[in-house]
Design an enzyme around this catalytic site. Structure first.
Site, PDB file in Angstrom:
ATOM      1  N   GLY A 288       5.966 -29.283  11.187  1.00 34.63           N
ATOM      2  CA  GLY A 288       6.132 -30.552  10.482  1.00 34.63           C
ATOM      3  C   GLY A 288       6.315 -31.733  11.425  1.00 34.63           C
ATOM      4  O   GLY A 288       6.319 -31.589  12.652  1.00 34.63           O
TER       5      GLY A 288
ATOM      6  N   TYR B 189      16.568 -34.992  -5.885  1.00 31.30           N
ATOM      7  CA  TYR B 189      16.258 -34.832  -4.457  1.00 31.30           C
ATOM      8  C   TYR B 189      17.541 -34.909  -3.618  1.00 31.30           C
ATOM      9  O   TYR B 189      17.804 -34.039  -2.783  1.00 31.30           O
ATOM     10  CB  TYR B 189      15.259 -35.924  -4.035  1.00 31.30           C
ATOM     11  CG  TYR B 189      14.947 -35.945  -2.559  1.00 31.30           C
ATOM     12  CD1 TYR B 189      14.010 -35.077  -2.016  1.00 31.30           C
ATOM     13  CD2 TYR B 189      15.586 -36.844  -1.704  1.00 31.30           C
ATOM     14  CE1 TYR B 189      13.712 -35.099  -0.652  1.00 31.30           C
ATOM     15  CE2 TYR B 189      15.295 -36.870  -0.348  1.00 31.30           C
ATOM     16  CZ  TYR B 189      14.365 -35.990   0.168  1.00 31.30           C
ATOM     17  OH  TYR B 189      14.077 -36.006   1.521  1.00 31.30           O
TER      18      TYR B 189
ATOM     19  N   ARG C 117       0.371 -39.310   1.912  1.00 30.98           N
ATOM     20  CA  ARG C 117       1.532 -39.482   1.044  1.00 30.98           C
ATOM     21  C   ARG C 117       1.580 -40.978   0.719  1.00 30.98           C
ATOM     22  O   ARG C 117       2.278 -41.736   1.391  1.00 30.98           O
ATOM     23  CB  ARG C 117       2.817 -39.061   1.755  1.00 30.98           C
ATOM     24  CG  ARG C 117       2.868 -37.587   2.127  1.00 30.98           C
ATOM     25  CD  ARG C 117       4.214 -37.256   2.769  1.00 30.98           C
ATOM     26  NE  ARG C 117       4.290 -35.866   3.152  1.00 30.98           N
ATOM     27  CZ  ARG C 117       5.375 -35.314   3.701  1.00 30.98           C
ATOM     28  NH1 ARG C 117       6.464 -36.027   3.928  1.00 30.98           N
ATOM     29  NH2 ARG C 117       5.378 -34.034   4.027  1.00 30.98           N
TER      30      ARG C 117
ATOM     31  N   LEU D 112      12.953 -27.820   8.024  1.00 31.26           N
ATOM     32  CA  LEU D 112      12.171 -27.266   6.909  1.00 31.26           C
ATOM     33  C   LEU D 112      12.296 -28.176   5.703  1.00 31.26           C
ATOM     34  O   LEU D 112      13.361 -28.731   5.458  1.00 31.26           O
ATOM     35  CB  LEU D 112      12.790 -25.935   6.483  1.00 31.26           C
ATOM     36  CG  LEU D 112      12.222 -24.621   6.940  1.00 31.26           C
ATOM     37  CD1 LEU D 112      12.942 -23.491   6.228  1.00 31.26           C
ATOM     38  CD2 LEU D 112      10.744 -24.549   6.669  1.00 31.26           C
ATOM     39  N   GLY D 113      11.247 -28.300   4.966  1.00 29.93           N
ATOM     40  CA  GLY D 113      11.360 -29.064   3.735  1.00 29.93           C
ATOM     41  C   GLY D 113      10.002 -29.290   3.129  1.00 29.93           C
ATOM     42  O   GLY D 113       8.973 -29.145   3.780  1.00 29.93           O
TER      43      GLY D 113
ATOM     44  N   LYS E  97      19.592 -31.995  -1.416  1.00 30.85           N
ATOM     45  CA  LYS E  97      19.954 -32.142   0.003  1.00 30.85           C
ATOM     46  C   LYS E  97      21.467 -31.985   0.176  1.00 30.85           C
ATOM     47  O   LYS E  97      21.931 -31.354   1.130  1.00 30.85           O
ATOM     48  CB  LYS E  97      19.501 -33.516   0.523  1.00 30.85           C
ATOM     49  CG  LYS E  97      17.998 -33.701   0.533  1.00 30.85           C
ATOM     50  CD  LYS E  97      17.358 -32.792   1.545  1.00 30.85           C
ATOM     51  CE  LYS E  97      15.877 -33.054   1.730  1.00 30.85           C
ATOM     52  NZ  LYS E  97      15.234 -32.044   2.575  1.00 30.85           N
TER      53      LYS E  97
ATOM     54  N   ARG F  68       5.021 -20.441   9.180  1.00 34.74           N
ATOM     55  CA  ARG F  68       4.165 -19.623   8.291  1.00 34.74           C
ATOM     56  C   ARG F  68       2.698 -19.751   8.666  1.00 34.74           C
ATOM     57  O   ARG F  68       1.851 -19.061   8.123  1.00 34.74           O
ATOM     58  CB  ARG F  68       4.394 -19.999   6.831  1.00 34.74           C
ATOM     59  CG  ARG F  68       4.113 -21.434   6.506  1.00 34.74           C
ATOM     60  CD  ARG F  68       4.358 -21.709   5.037  1.00 34.74           C
ATOM     61  NE  ARG F  68       4.196 -23.121   4.741  1.00 34.74           N
ATOM     62  CZ  ARG F  68       4.210 -23.624   3.532  1.00 34.74           C
ATOM     63  NH1 ARG F  68       4.385 -22.837   2.487  1.00 34.74           N
ATOM     64  NH2 ARG F  68       4.059 -24.913   3.336  1.00 34.74           N
ATOM     65  N   ARG F  69       2.373 -20.693   9.543  1.00 32.10           N
ATOM     66  CA  ARG F  69       1.011 -20.763  10.133  1.00 32.10           C
ATOM     67  C   ARG F  69       1.188 -21.025  11.623  1.00 32.10           C
ATOM     68  O   ARG F  69       2.168 -21.675  12.018  1.00 32.10           O
ATOM     69  CB  ARG F  69       0.155 -21.827   9.449  1.00 32.10           C
ATOM     70  CG  ARG F  69       0.749 -23.207   9.485  1.00 32.10           C
ATOM     71  CD  ARG F  69       0.034 -24.166   8.548  1.00 32.10           C
ATOM     72  NE  ARG F  69       0.716 -25.451   8.520  1.00 32.10           N
ATOM     73  CZ  ARG F  69       0.427 -26.468   9.301  1.00 32.10           C
ATOM     74  NH1 ARG F  69      -0.553 -26.382  10.189  1.00 32.10           N
ATOM     75  NH2 ARG F  69       1.096 -27.608   9.205  1.00 32.10           N
TER      76      ARG F  69
HETATM   77  N1  NAP Z   1       9.525 -37.899   4.711  1.00 30.29           N
HETATM   78  C1  NAP Z   1      10.599 -38.654   4.815  1.00 30.29           C
HETATM   79  O1  NAP Z   1      10.509 -39.889   4.931  1.00 30.29           O
HETATM   80  C2  NAP Z   1      11.955 -38.001   4.841  1.00 30.29           C
HETATM   81  C3  NAP Z   1      13.080 -38.804   4.854  1.00 30.29           C
HETATM   82  C4  NAP Z   1      14.339 -38.204   4.980  1.00 30.29           C
HETATM   83  C5  NAP Z   1      14.450 -36.834   5.050  1.00 30.29           C
HETATM   84  N2  NAP Z   1      13.340 -36.047   5.011  1.00 30.29           N
HETATM   85  C6  NAP Z   1      13.517 -34.603   5.156  1.00 30.29           C
HETATM   86  O2  NAP Z   1      13.369 -34.275   6.503  1.00 30.29           O
HETATM   87  C7  NAP Z   1      12.886 -32.919   6.649  1.00 30.29           C
HETATM   88  C8  NAP Z   1      11.726 -32.887   7.624  1.00 30.29           C
HETATM   89  O3  NAP Z   1      10.774 -33.819   7.200  1.00 30.29           O
HETATM   90  P1  NAP Z   1       9.290 -33.832   7.785  1.00 30.29           P
HETATM   91  O4  NAP Z   1       8.700 -35.119   7.361  1.00 30.29           O
HETATM   92  O5  NAP Z   1       9.297 -33.431   9.211  1.00 30.29           O
HETATM   93  O6  NAP Z   1       8.640 -32.649   6.921  1.00 30.29           O
HETATM   94  P2  NAP Z   1       7.144 -32.086   6.990  1.00 30.29           P
HETATM   95  O7  NAP Z   1       6.344 -32.836   7.977  1.00 30.29           O
HETATM   96  O8  NAP Z   1       6.660 -32.028   5.595  1.00 30.29           O
HETATM   97  O9  NAP Z   1       7.394 -30.601   7.555  1.00 30.29           O
HETATM   98  C9  NAP Z   1       8.062 -29.657   6.772  1.00 30.29           C
HETATM   99  C10 NAP Z   1       8.110 -28.332   7.476  1.00 30.29           C
HETATM  100  O10 NAP Z   1       8.624 -27.347   6.548  1.00 30.29           O
HETATM  101  C11 NAP Z   1       7.694 -26.267   6.460  1.00 30.29           C
HETATM  102  N3  NAP Z   1       7.663 -25.685   5.102  1.00 30.29           N
HETATM  103  C12 NAP Z   1       7.500 -26.319   3.933  1.00 30.29           C
HETATM  104  N4  NAP Z   1       7.489 -25.434   2.913  1.00 30.29           N
HETATM  105  C13 NAP Z   1       7.642 -24.207   3.477  1.00 30.29           C
HETATM  106  C14 NAP Z   1       7.704 -22.875   2.971  1.00 30.29           C
HETATM  107  N5  NAP Z   1       7.609 -22.621   1.656  1.00 30.29           N
HETATM  108  N6  NAP Z   1       7.859 -21.867   3.832  1.00 30.29           N
HETATM  109  C15 NAP Z   1       7.944 -22.097   5.161  1.00 30.29           C
HETATM  110  N7  NAP Z   1       7.889 -23.330   5.723  1.00 30.29           N
HETATM  111  C16 NAP Z   1       7.747 -24.365   4.878  1.00 30.29           C
HETATM  112  C17 NAP Z   1       6.352 -26.887   6.772  1.00 30.29           C
HETATM  113  O11 NAP Z   1       5.454 -25.845   7.115  1.00 30.29           O
HETATM  114  P3  NAP Z   1       3.849 -26.025   6.861  1.00 30.29           P
HETATM  115  O12 NAP Z   1       3.402 -26.940   7.967  1.00 30.29           O
HETATM  116  O13 NAP Z   1       3.340 -24.647   6.979  1.00 30.29           O
HETATM  117  O14 NAP Z   1       3.694 -26.641   5.513  1.00 30.29           O
HETATM  118  C18 NAP Z   1       6.746 -27.806   7.926  1.00 30.29           C
HETATM  119  O15 NAP Z   1       6.884 -27.059   9.113  1.00 30.29           O
HETATM  120  C19 NAP Z   1      12.537 -32.469   5.239  1.00 30.29           C
HETATM  121  O16 NAP Z   1      13.563 -31.650   4.753  1.00 30.29           O
HETATM  122  C20 NAP Z   1      12.488 -33.762   4.446  1.00 30.29           C
HETATM  123  O17 NAP Z   1      12.879 -33.572   3.084  1.00 30.29           O
HETATM  124  C21 NAP Z   1      12.086 -36.610   4.914  1.00 30.29           C
END
Ligand code: NAP
Length: 208
Positions: A10, A121, A156, A69-70, A125, A34-35
């Site tokens: 991610g 959400y 997104r 993870l998320g 968390k 997972r990949r």
């Molecule tokens: N986006 C935002 O602006 C934001 C803001 C605040 C907090 N957050 C939180 O910060 C965290 C990290 O965010 P990010 O943007 O880095 O997330 P991301 O880019 O979506 O990456 C998520 C990671 O989780 C893995 N994952 C998701 N579903 C899975 C499953 N069922 N089994 C195994 N692995 C799984 C993904 O694997 P794959 O690559 O295989 O899918 C990826 O490695 C998340 O918890 C998110 O909710 C996000």
């Protein structure tokens, strides 16, 4: 220190991995995904199914875990599926690493995480944070970023619009609500692994 990174494919997790393999402080880095990772560098990259029961393996035995993870409600498809990833899977991995000896755990949580929140959400968390706090890690780090500023392959649209607005208005919005880079979040997660016992919560304005 033996380090595990969860979510290394991610936006934040890949940045944690990139920075961790360059640092001298880690004896080993393991990043189960997972990949397969495109560039694992010096990290070990077991490719596993994260569905429970999680596989038995010697690589769960680490000193510290950084969890990024998320998923999103849209990706997951339902509230239940979202909760399964952002709560159940995180706690299942944490429990497995804790049983195998991990004493430090750092979570990439989210701004406003609160188990009593009216937002599903943020409640998810918050419940994840509370669940981790019950596991008895010697040091637990909860990092709560605002919108994450990172390059993404997937689209997104809402997040992208929020980011554009956030970048533009950054000088006039309170620091807590400004977008924060994946690079800074990763550096904070890694840096905060060192330190005394207790639960440390870092709000978005403290990420650097
Ligand atoms: N986006 C935002 O602006 C934001 C803001 C605040 C907090 N957050 C939180 O910060 C965290 C990290 O965010 P990010 O943007 O880095 O997330 P991301 O880019 O979506 O990456 C998520 C990671 O989780 C893995 N994952 C998701 N579903 C899975 C499953 N069922 N089994 C195994 N692995 C799984 C993904 O694997 P794959 O690559 O295989 O899918 C990826 O490695 C998340 O918890 C998110 O909710 C996000």
């Amino acid at each position: 220190m033996k380090l595990m990174i969860l979510g290394a494919t991610g936006a934040v997790g890949s940045e944690v991995l990139r920075q961790a393999v360059k640092q001298k402080g880690f004896e080993t880095v393991v990043a189960p995904t997972r990949r397969p990772l495109e560039s694992p560098g010096a990290a070990r990259n077991p490719v596993i199914s994260f569905e429970q029961p999680l596989p038995e393996a010697d690589w769960w035995s680490v000193d510290a875990v950084i969890c990024c993870l998320g998923t999103t409600l849209k990706q997951a498809g339902s509230k239940q599926a979202f909760y399964h990833v952002d709560h159940d899977l995180v706690l299942a991995c944490a429990e497995r690493a804790r049983e195998a000896g991990a004493s430090r755990f750092a979570l990439n949580s989210a701004l406003g995480a609160n188990p009593d929140s009216r937002s599903f959400y943020l409640r998810t968390k918050g419940e994840t944070e509370t669940g981790l706090a019950r596991m008895g890690f010697e040091r637990l780090i909860l990092v709560r970023p605002s919108l994450i500023d990172a390059e993404r392959n997937e689209t997104r649209p809402a997040e992208h619009l929020g980011l554009l607005a956030g970048r533009l208005l950054s000088p006039i919005i309170p620091k807590r609500y400004r977008p924060v880079s994946a690079t800074a979040i990763a550096a904070t997660l890694l840096r905060e692994l060192s330190g005394g016992p207790g639960v440390v919560t870092l709000e978005s304005e403290q990420i650097q």
